[in-house]
Design an enzyme around this catalytic site. Structure first.
Site, PDB file in Angstrom:
ATOM      1  N   ARG A  38      56.628  46.009  55.375  1.00  0.00           N
ATOM      2  CA  ARG A  38      55.233  46.323  55.688  1.00  0.00           C
ATOM      3  C   ARG A  38      54.840  45.655  57.000  1.00  0.00           C
ATOM      4  O   ARG A  38      54.901  44.434  57.130  1.00  0.00           O
ATOM      5  CB  ARG A  38      54.331  45.863  54.547  1.00  0.00           C
ATOM      6  CG  ARG A  38      52.850  46.096  54.799  1.00  0.00           C
ATOM      7  CD  ARG A  38      52.034  45.971  53.524  1.00  0.00           C
ATOM      8  NE  ARG A  38      52.343  47.043  52.593  1.00  0.00           N
ATOM      9  CZ  ARG A  38      51.534  47.441  51.605  1.00  0.00           C
ATOM     10  NH1 ARG A  38      50.366  46.845  51.425  1.00  0.00           N
ATOM     11  NH2 ARG A  38      51.894  48.418  50.804  1.00  0.00           N
ATOM     12  N   LYS A  74      60.241  42.156  48.990  1.00  0.00           N
ATOM     13  CA  LYS A  74      59.289  42.732  49.935  1.00  0.00           C
ATOM     14  C   LYS A  74      59.383  42.011  51.263  1.00  0.00           C
ATOM     15  O   LYS A  74      59.609  40.796  51.314  1.00  0.00           O
ATOM     16  CB  LYS A  74      57.857  42.611  49.422  1.00  0.00           C
ATOM     17  CG  LYS A  74      56.899  43.591  50.078  1.00  0.00           C
ATOM     18  CD  LYS A  74      57.157  45.007  49.586  1.00  0.00           C
ATOM     19  CE  LYS A  74      56.196  46.007  50.182  1.00  0.00           C
ATOM     20  NZ  LYS A  74      56.439  47.363  49.644  1.00  0.00           N
ATOM     21  N   SER A 144      60.943  59.020  52.336  1.00  0.00           N
ATOM     22  CA  SER A 144      60.925  58.969  50.873  1.00  0.00           C
ATOM     23  C   SER A 144      59.735  59.700  50.267  1.00  0.00           C
ATOM     24  O   SER A 144      59.694  59.933  49.053  1.00  0.00           O
ATOM     25  CB  SER A 144      60.892  57.511  50.407  1.00  0.00           C
ATOM     26  OG  SER A 144      59.687  56.873  50.813  1.00  0.00           O
ATOM     27  N   THR A 148      58.693  60.813  46.320  1.00  0.00           N
ATOM     28  CA  THR A 148      57.581  60.122  45.664  1.00  0.00           C
ATOM     29  C   THR A 148      56.597  61.150  45.116  1.00  0.00           C
ATOM     30  O   THR A 148      56.087  61.008  43.993  1.00  0.00           O
ATOM     31  CB  THR A 148      56.862  59.190  46.653  1.00  0.00           C
ATOM     32  OG1 THR A 148      57.796  58.234  47.160  1.00  0.00           O
ATOM     33  CG2 THR A 148      55.716  58.449  45.976  1.00  0.00           C
ATOM     34  N   LEU A 179      45.215  61.579  51.570  1.00  0.00           N
ATOM     35  CA  LEU A 179      46.071  62.704  51.958  1.00  0.00           C
ATOM     36  C   LEU A 179      47.036  62.296  53.062  1.00  0.00           C
ATOM     37  O   LEU A 179      47.218  62.999  54.056  1.00  0.00           O
ATOM     38  CB  LEU A 179      45.207  63.889  52.404  1.00  0.00           C
ATOM     39  CG  LEU A 179      44.298  64.473  51.315  1.00  0.00           C
ATOM     40  CD1 LEU A 179      43.363  65.522  51.902  1.00  0.00           C
ATOM     41  CD2 LEU A 179      45.120  65.063  50.173  1.00  0.00           C
ATOM     42  N   GLY A 183      50.263  61.851  49.650  1.00  0.00           N
ATOM     43  CA  GLY A 183      49.136  62.581  49.090  1.00  0.00           C
ATOM     44  C   GLY A 183      49.097  64.042  49.498  1.00  0.00           C
ATOM     45  O   GLY A 183      48.804  64.921  48.672  1.00  0.00           O
ATOM     46  N   ASN A 258      49.891  52.078  45.706  1.00  0.00           N
ATOM     47  CA  ASN A 258      50.259  50.754  45.205  1.00  0.00           C
ATOM     48  C   ASN A 258      49.013  49.917  44.921  1.00  0.00           C
ATOM     49  O   ASN A 258      47.988  50.061  45.574  1.00  0.00           O
ATOM     50  CB  ASN A 258      51.128  50.014  46.227  1.00  0.00           C
ATOM     51  CG  ASN A 258      52.511  50.615  46.344  1.00  0.00           C
ATOM     52  OD1 ASN A 258      53.076  51.082  45.366  1.00  0.00           O
ATOM     53  ND2 ASN A 258      53.056  50.623  47.557  1.00  0.00           N
TER      54      ASN A 258
END
Length: 359
Positions: A38, A74, A144, A148, A179, A183, A258
């Site tokens: 991240r 992470k 990915s 998902t 979105l 999304g 998340n």
């Protein structure tokens, strides 16, 4: 009192970038820890540390419930407010990440997350092999988000079956909040299923997608409180607060975003309002399942897709267990995670005990 249950937490100032690089390894009980990288702005680097600790623990749960032979980790690059990430700084910080990841000797592998892309993973891959979701032309599984979205669709079918007795989403009303890459793909899949969609995003430019899909457009705060069958959070976390839960007019909440709960006790508020909440780390596991199955475990694309679609069965089992025990799906998922970690730890301990000597 705060208890640290992580195996390792590394915090380094990147020698090239000068930025804080945080890698949290929560658990390797089930296998190599995995987690996204991240790259995000934080007011204080310690906020980035908090994110790394929380998100790495969530990855352990995500892998355990999905039945993957991996633990959670992470990476967080805590960018100070006002610092602009240009191309040169981006490459430097990615090399700094690669050095930290490589120093762990394979205990942890990283992939894309908020602020990073498969192309960034290729840059990290120049300095370490412990990386996944590189572009397909570089030997990885790439973006990915399609998987998902597919996994989220599978989860929504299970939730629909729990509410209506059928997994058929045609005519069901769903509100998709956010979105972005996941999304948008999910909204397209739901539209193809015949769902009646209400969609929202903080970017008003996304309204054109609503028009294309024949969906109703709404501001995010209105979408969260809309009267729908299922609310589908697909943006950043924290959408479910004590206030927002009191405003909900849905039967269930299930989405890939998340950290949907502002605080853990919000799950109890949802339960008391008889609103089903399926943990985000269960619903949004499809991308991780596909990438790890194909890249780290050398499975075929068909094998990986089968495992992604199996999220429907996983969610159905959790909902059934929660109903039978009179608890929440979140608690059922937590107990499943703990059981699999205990089993792995017991097996490891047994393998570590030396055989008795024979005279």
């Amino acid at each position: 009192m705060f208890t640290l249950d992580h195996e390792q937490v590394m915090i380094r100032t990147g020698p090239r970038s000068g930025l804080p690089v945080i890698v949290a390894v929560h658990s390797t009980a089930l296998g190599q820890a995995v987690g996204g990288c991240r790259l995000w702005h934080y007011t204080d680097w310690r906020d980035g540390l908090t994110d790394a600790l929380r998100l790495s623990a969530g990855m352990t749960s995500k892998c355990a419930v999905a039945g993957l032979a991996n633990g959670g980790g992470k990476t967080v690059i805590a960018v100070p407010e006002g610092v602009r990430i240009d191309a040169a700084l981006r490459r430097n910080v990615l090399y700094d990440v690669a050095d930290v990841v490589d120093s762990l000797g394979g205990l942890y592998a990283t992939g894309p997350d908020v602020g990073t892309t498969p192309a960034d993973m290729a840059v990290i891959g120049e300095h370490t092999t412990h990386v996944f979701c590189k572009p397909a032309q570089r030997g990885g599984s790439g973006d990915s988000s399609p998987h998902t979205a597919i996994g989220t669709l599978a989860a929504l079918r299970a939730v629909c079956r729990r509410i209506h007795g059928t997994s058929n989403l045609s005519g069901r009303r769903l509100a998709v909040v956010g979105l972005g890459s996941v999304g948008e793909k999910l909204a397209r899949l739901l539209a193809a299923e015949g769902a009646e969609l209400l969609v929202s995003d903080i970017d008003p430019g996304k309204r054109t997608l609503a028009e294309e899909l024949g969906a109703t457009w709404s501001r995010p705060e209105q979408a969260v409180a809309a009267e729908v069958d299922i609310l589908v959070p697909a943006a950043l976390g924290g959408i479910l607060t004590e206030q927002s839960v009191s405003d909900l007019r849905c039967h269930a909440v299930a989405g890939p975003a998340n950290n949907q709960l502002a605080t853990p006790d919000v799950a109890g508020l949802l339960h008391r309002r008889d609103i089903i909440w399926v943990p985000d780390y269960v619903v949004g596991a499809g991308g991780v399942i596909y990438a790890l199955t194909t890249e780290l475990h050398r499975g075929t694309a068909d094998d990986a897709l089968t495992r992604v679609r199996a999220i429907e069965g996983t969610v159905s089992d959790l909902l059934h267990t929660a109903e039978r025990l009179g608890t929440t799906p979140a608690q059922a998922a937590l107990e499943l995670t703990q059981a699999r970690l205990r089993s792995a730890s017991t097996s490891h301990a047994q393998r570590s005990v030396p055989s008795p000597a024979h005279n």
